[in-house]
Structures are given as structure tokens and as C-alpha cells.
Design an enzyme around this catalytic site. Structure first.
Site, PDB file in Angstrom:
ATOM      1  N   HIS A 159     -27.435 -47.824  33.818  1.00 19.94           N
ATOM      2  CA  HIS A 159     -28.886 -48.009  33.874  1.00 19.94           C
ATOM      3  C   HIS A 159     -29.526 -48.116  32.490  1.00 19.94           C
ATOM      4  CE1 HIS A 159     -28.966 -47.358  38.217  1.00 19.94           C
ATOM      5  NE2 HIS A 159     -28.035 -46.450  37.994  1.00 19.94           N
ATOM      6  N   LYS A 175     -26.524 -54.473  37.502  1.00 20.61           N
ATOM      7  CA  LYS A 175     -27.900 -53.979  37.557  1.00 20.61           C
ATOM      8  C   LYS A 175     -28.811 -54.883  36.727  1.00 20.61           C
ATOM      9  CE  LYS A 175     -26.208 -49.799  39.371  1.00 20.61           C
ATOM     10  NZ  LYS A 175     -25.420 -48.598  39.173  1.00 20.61           N
ATOM     11  N   SER A 223     -28.789 -41.832  37.226  1.00 20.78           N
ATOM     12  CA  SER A 223     -29.157 -42.863  38.194  1.00 20.78           C
ATOM     13  C   SER A 223     -30.165 -42.402  39.239  1.00 20.78           C
ATOM     14  CB  SER A 223     -27.899 -43.394  38.886  1.00 20.78           C
ATOM     15  OG  SER A 223     -27.161 -42.333  39.459  1.00 20.78           O
TER      16      SER A 223
HETATM   17  C1  LIG Z   1     -24.214 -48.196  39.837  1.00 20.61           C
HETATM   18  C2  LIG Z   1     -23.497 -47.298  38.946  1.00 20.61           C
HETATM   19  C3  LIG Z   1     -22.128 -47.470  38.692  1.00 20.61           C
HETATM   20  C4  LIG Z   1     -21.302 -48.474  39.446  1.00 20.61           C
HETATM   21  O1  LIG Z   1     -21.526 -49.760  39.014  1.00 20.61           O
HETATM   22  P1  LIG Z   1     -21.197 -50.962  39.996  1.00 20.61           P
HETATM   23  O2  LIG Z   1     -21.062 -52.120  39.094  1.00 20.61           O
HETATM   24  O3  LIG Z   1     -22.337 -51.068  40.954  1.00 20.61           O
HETATM   25  O4  LIG Z   1     -19.915 -50.619  40.689  1.00 20.61           O
HETATM   26  C5  LIG Z   1     -21.545 -46.667  37.755  1.00 20.61           C
HETATM   27  N1  LIG Z   1     -22.232 -45.698  37.116  1.00 20.61           N
HETATM   28  C6  LIG Z   1     -23.529 -45.488  37.347  1.00 20.61           C
HETATM   29  C7  LIG Z   1     -24.245 -44.423  36.583  1.00 20.61           C
HETATM   30  C8  LIG Z   1     -24.207 -46.269  38.282  1.00 20.61           C
HETATM   31  O5  LIG Z   1     -25.494 -46.052  38.533  1.00 20.61           O
END
Ligand SMILES: *Cc1c(COP(=O)(O)O)cnc(C)c1O
Length: 389
Positions: free
Chosen positions: A206, A237, A178
């Protein structure tokens, strides 16, 4: 008794690590408004521009008319509605798995799944740069945690080779990291897992919507369907909504329904969010053109930066880090970019390792080529100013 609060905050201030939000007074999109200033948004994870998509908004509004707002209780009590069931079917179809389970967020999926799969007698093998919620899930599980150097398969192999005394082994990795925007060597991980009898869990936060012909993620792109036991991801996302999911075998999902505490003991997601996410998944499946464009723009930015002496990784993902090392520098770069109309966040320790403070730039399908060129020019100018002071 409570003065440690003040002390801690002033310490954080001194280290240029104080976190503050700025209120975004506009829907997510290419342009946003912050304190009355219009900014080109280069820090959103809304990779396909779905967060403010009319089709998703309509789906949510229709669902609110049909079902109201809250889901009323946990999913296992009276909080499961047709929208949840449909969404789980759609995601498992996209992922080519037997089944899928929704969680309220991706974070909750990870802190629920890992402690369900492993406990005190087991070992978690985790990439050192895994996302915080994978770290937290592993801690909560009480399993032994072995962190291997980032993407280091030699080290993973040697830890696996010495893991015979544990009851179970679980390898956990982000698919796309991320904060660095590089990718895990999933094919090697899967091979090692098969050799050493380990489970594999991949976090596609991602990757979902961004990789694969149908947007299922890096597992699809690398043709590893069926060889990754737990495919976790988020609807927050690229899907532009909110929520987490786990896709896998039917028996895995049945097991999680009975073990994952962050599923059992929390209220189901609002049906309107599930309905919007259904629409998002439908769109994602058909968005291969957007994905290709997005890759091209991200590649253009990365290559442009490389040509100018920045050192982004070779992996082409929409996450482009510009490492400036020092937290104060990262803040001043972000401030300078903001003055020129770009919104980019300075990411500092402890989110990233000491000495690797950075700007984390994210390109989305909504950016025009001109937007990306302008940002690249601004970064190059900033760097040359930096070199001359
Ligand atoms: C953003 C993210 C999460 C968490 O997801 P949310 O739905 O925002 O709680 C989990 N793992 C990774 C790698 C992330 O970037």
C-alpha cells in the site's frame, strides 16, 4: 463425514462473519455497478485509478498481439519474455536497487521470500498486524516467529536483544498497514536492525505508487533506500495490474531465483500484464501531483472524522478505517451506505482483531472533493442515528 462444512458455515453466519462477494459489473473506477446499482467505489486499492487506464490497456493489447496470452511455463523454463525483463529493470530503477524479481502475485512473493531467507534455526520478528501473507510466509519458513505489538519499538528492541541464540534474524513489516492505514516506524526499525544485526523486509503493497516523490513507497519517502534489504511490493494495487515484486541487491535476487519455490515452480505472469505494469510504473513515476491530491483528500476525510468523534489514526494514507467494533454493526453500516450509493466493505474478524470490526474506506485519486464530502456527511449522519437508537 463432510458435515463439518455446513456446521462451520452456520457458525460463521451466526457470528456475522460469513464472507461473500458481490459481482462488480464494470471496470474498476470511481463509479462501479453492482446488481444494476451505480455505486461510488470507496473500497478499491486502485489508488491512482490505473486499473482501467487507456495507456495500460493499450500496452496490454499490443503485448497480446506481439506475444499472445500465456507465458507457457515457469520463468526459468521458457516463460521469460522481454516484457518481464523490462519490468524488473524499471522497478529496480524506481526503487534504486540493483535488481528486482517478479512473482505472480504479492502473496506469492511473500510466501516465497520469507522461507528462502530463514529456516528452523532462525527467528522472524513480525508486527502483530502484518498482512496475512507475511504471517503465512513466516509459518512456512519453520522459523521461530516472535510477534511484537503493533508499531511497538520497545518490544521489538527487547525481543531483538534476546535473539542472540538464533542464526539469523528477519524483521518483517507492512510499510502501510492494510486494514488500519497507519505506517510502520521504518526509521526506528532500520536502526534497531543495524544495531542487532537483523535483516529487514518491508511490504510496500500500500506504499508503492502512493508515497515518495517518485512513488517508490514509504522507504523512498523516509530516505531509507539502501538500508532495507528486501523491498517487496505488489503491482495489484496502485499499479492497477497484477503481480508481486521483490527489489534488492543483485545477490539477493540471484539467491531468490534459486530458492524461492513460489517463483521457481509457477508459470510466469502473462507478458501482457507485465507490459501493462511497465506502463503503470512509468506513470507512477510522474504522478507526484496525483499523489499530493490523494493525500489531501485522505487528510480531509480523516480530519473530518476526527472532528466528529471518530478516531482514525493521525497517519495520512488513503486507507481510512472507521472502527465500529461489532461485526453486525459493521455490516449494517456498510448496507446503509450502499443504500445511499457508496460501496464500502465491512472488515470483520479474523481479518482484524476481535472487537475491531470496521468499515475500511479507501480514497483514490479519482474521487472528487465532492465525493469525499458526501461520504463524510453520510458517515456523520449514520453515527448520529446510531447514538439516538
Ligand atoms: C494485498 C496485499 C498483499 C498481496 O498482494 P497481491 O498482489 O494482492 O497478492 C501483500 N501484502 C499486503 C500488505 C497487502 O495488502
Amino acid at each position: 463425514m463432510m458435515d463439518f462444512l455446513e456446521r462451520s458455515l452456520s457458525q460463521i453466519d451466526q457470528e456475522h462473519r460469513r464472507r461473500r462477494w458481490q459481482t462488480c459489473d464494470a471496470p474498476q473506477g470511481r463509479w462501479v455497478t453492482v446488481n444494476g446499482q451505480r455505486l461510488l467505489n470507496f473500497c478499491s486499492n486502485d489508488y491512482l485509478g490505473l486499473a482501467n487506464d487507456e495507456r495500460l490497456k493499450k500496452a496490454a493489447k499490443d503485448a497480446i498481439s506481439r506475444r499472445g496470452l500465456g507465458s507457457g511455463s515457469a520463468r526459468l523454463v521458457c516463460g521469460t519474455m522481454p516484457e518481464h525483463v523490462t519490468l524488473e529493470k524499471q522497478i529496480s530503477a524506481l526503487k534504486q536497487t540493483e535488481a528486482c524479481l517478479l512473482f505472480s502475485t504479492g502473496y506469492m512473493a511473500n510466501i516465497g521470500v520469507i522461507p528462502s531467507l530463514v529456516g528452523r534455526e532462525d527467528v522472524v520478528l513480525a508486527d502483530k498486524w502484518n498482512h496475512a501473507c507475511l504471517v503465512d510466509g513466516a509459518l512456512l519458513s519453520r522459523a521461530t516467529v516472535k510477534r511484537y505489538a503493533h508499531r511497538d519499538m520497545t518490544m521489538l528492541k527487547s525481543v531483538l536483544a534476546k535473539s542472540g541464540r538464533y542464526r539469523r534474524r528477519l524483521i518483517v513489516t507492512d510499510s502501510v498497514f492494510s486494514m488500519d492505514g497507519d505506517c510502520a516506524p521504518l526509521d526506528d526499525i532500520v536502526m534497531l536492525a543495524e544495531k542487532y544485526d537483523a535483516m529487514v523486509m518491508v511490504d510496500e503493497a500500500h506504499g508503492f505508487g502512493v508515497f515518495g516523490d517518485r512513488g517508490a513507497g514509504l522507504v523512498e519517502k523516509m530516505g531509507l533506500q539502501g538500508r532495507v534489504h528486501v523491498q517487496m511490493g505488489t503491482l495489484s494495487k496502485a499499479a492497477g495490474c497484477l503481480g508481486g515484486y521483490v527489489a534488492g541487491s543483485q545477490v539477493l535476487i540471484d539467491y531468490l531465483v534459486n530458492h524461492a519455490r513460489s517463483f521457481v515452480y509457477t508459470t510466469g505472469m502473462p507478458p501482457s500484464v507485465a507490459a501493462a505494469a511497465c506502463e503503470a510504473v512509468r506513470i507512477i513515476e510522474k504522478s507526484s501531483d496525483s499523489r499530493r491530491e490523494l493525500q489531501k483528500k485522505a487528510n480531509f476525510l480523516k480530519q473530518g472524522l476526527q472532528g466528529e468523534g471518530f478516531e482514525p489514526s493521525d497517519h495520512v494514507t488513503p486507507i481510512v478505517p472507521v472502527i465500529v467494533k461489532d461485526s453486525a454493526h459493521a455490516l449494517s453500516w456498510a448496507a446503509a451506505l450502499k443504500e445511499q450509493g457508496f460501496w464500502v466493505q465491512a472488515i470483520r474478524p479474523p481479518t482484524v482483531p476481535e472487537g475491531t470490526a470496521r468499515l475500511r474506506i479507501t480514497v483514490t485519486a479519482q474521487h472528487t472533493w465532492h465525493d469525499v464530502e458526501r461520504l463524510l456527511d453520510a458517515l456523520i449522519k449514520l453515527r448520529s442515528q446510531q447514538c439516538h437508537t
